[in-house]
Design an enzyme around this catalytic site. Sequence first.
Site: not given
Length: 331
Positions: A87-88, A139-140, A157, A163, A251
């Site tokens: 996904k990155d 997105r979240r 982050r 986290r 992102c």
Amino acid sequence: MASTDNSKVFVIGTRRSQLAMAQAYIVRDELSKLYPDYEFKIEAMATTGDRILDVALSKIGEKSLFTKELELALDDGRVDFVVHSFKDLPTVLDPTMVIGAILERESPNDALVLAERTDKSYTLDTLPKGSVIGTSSLRRTAQIMRRRPDLEIKSVRGNIHTRLSKLDDPENGVDALVLAAAGLTRVGLGQRINQILDGVMLHAVSQGALGIECRANDTRVLNLLKPLDHSETRLVCTAERAMMRKLEGGCSVPIGVRTTLKDHVITLEGLVASLDGKQVAQFKDQVTLGAAATSETKEAAAAELGTNVAQKLLDSGADAILKEISADKAH
């Protein structure tokens, strides 16, 4: 240095985070089983995204935040191939690079993780009004705001352990995090998952999949990686990445997907949302893959599905949403 034509030592590039290292170890161990006579060394390095921790990802304005330094090492021959959280990885690669293998996808879903002090019976839908959710993902954020506009979002982050320590420290005032389920599982923290958010929010493009990038002209490495490639994961990720490529997202854009492949049918649902979750474009479509079709034909059909879903999203309001987000970032 990376391997020569007859060397039995291969160098794997990865980020330094605990999750990235765990993922590199997964690849190393699989390759060691396949090729017991070869040695696989790991070269870890920091990327731009690892170094800049006090700015939201969407504000840094770089599409290859977690990959650029790794690709430079690949280009100049310091490493033979690189393990990425797929996904990155930007949807458009340097023409001298290819995805040599995509491993079988873990759960692509997001997970709700509650602070140690928070009642563990809560779900995203039942958290008290005003609860603070930590996430750095637009997105979240957009999907949480759409579903629970009465909750607060705080940017959190850092790597997974950082986290979680921020979550569990009462002074930070964060009640829950939303993280990728696969990442938590890979670093041995699956027990912290309180709710899998399947059916609650669409996940990121290629979330849960590992992509191995190598030089396009390195046939030795390409042949080495071929047994690791999972054809079903490659097909669904091809559809998702084609959708994102058409939407030109990363992102910095709230884009979500949900994809299934069953009985030769790929179903792709895509979503583009405004940052406050009030404007949403959502569309779902599917394509049937011929059982006897070649892998190239199937990949082309998957990519076409992704492009078509993206176009339908643009036609149904995503274009205006993306333009507004782009204009906001320009100011």
